[in-house]
Write a protein that holds these residues in place. Structure first.
Motif: not given
Length: 172
Positions: A30-38, A48-54
């Motif tokens: 919410n604060r920074y947006g989605i920019w790089n999942w990894s 957590r891994s980026g994949k898990s977060c995504r």
């Protein structure tokens, strides 16, 4: 798993997400947006891994995700789209706003798969048409299997012309 800097990371958490982790991920996005999942988990303070977060975001935490049972209209859209798009769950998901591709795929395999196949065959065509089509396919297949092997060799003169007209005549 390797981190972007190339060093080994053994402290990644696996398994069920806690409420605190969910809140960290949601507030960060919410604060920074989605920019790089990894890279995001590191900056969001998650182990957590980026994949898990995504996957957590896309399938559970995204604000416009629709929860609950599928309506009859949604099921019909899935059945109809599956005929035209096959297993392209992301493309089907675009036709159902608020539903994730993973949720649609799981619903298909658990609830609609058998019903979908039965309905498509029995609602869209006459049983006699199905039988006639199957007989024509079997006849063409038998004819191709009994053709001399030289008809299938790469000969520029008549290899394709000797087979193609008979297949076209059978299917017509």
């Amino acid at each position: 798993m390797r981190t972007p800097s190339g060093e080994m990371s053994t402290s990644l958490k696996k398994g069920t997400w806690s409420l605190e982790e969910d809140q960290k991920l949601v507030s960060y996005i919410n604060r920074y947006g989605i920019w790089n999942w990894s890279l995001m988990p590191k900056y969001a303070g998650l182990s957590r891994s980026g994949k898990s977060c995504r996957l957590r975001w896309m399938n559970y935490l995204k604000p416009n995700i629709k929860r609950g049972n599928f309506s009859k209209e949604e099921e019909e859209i899935i059945l109809h789209s599956r005929v035209h798009l096959g297993n392209r769950w992301s493309a089907i998901a675009t036709r159902l706003p608020g539903r994730s591709d993973n949720e649609i795929k799981n619903h298909w395999h658990t609830h609609l798969k058998k019903r979908g196949t039965y309905n498509l065959v029995h609602q869209t065509t006459n049983p006699n048409d199905i039988k006639n089509t199957q007989q024509r396919v079997n006849h063409v297949t038998d004819n191709i299997a009994t053709q001399p092997s030289e008809a299938f060799e790469d000969d520029s003169s008549s290899s394709s012309s000797s087979i193609t007209p008979s297949i076209e005549q059978e299917l017509a």
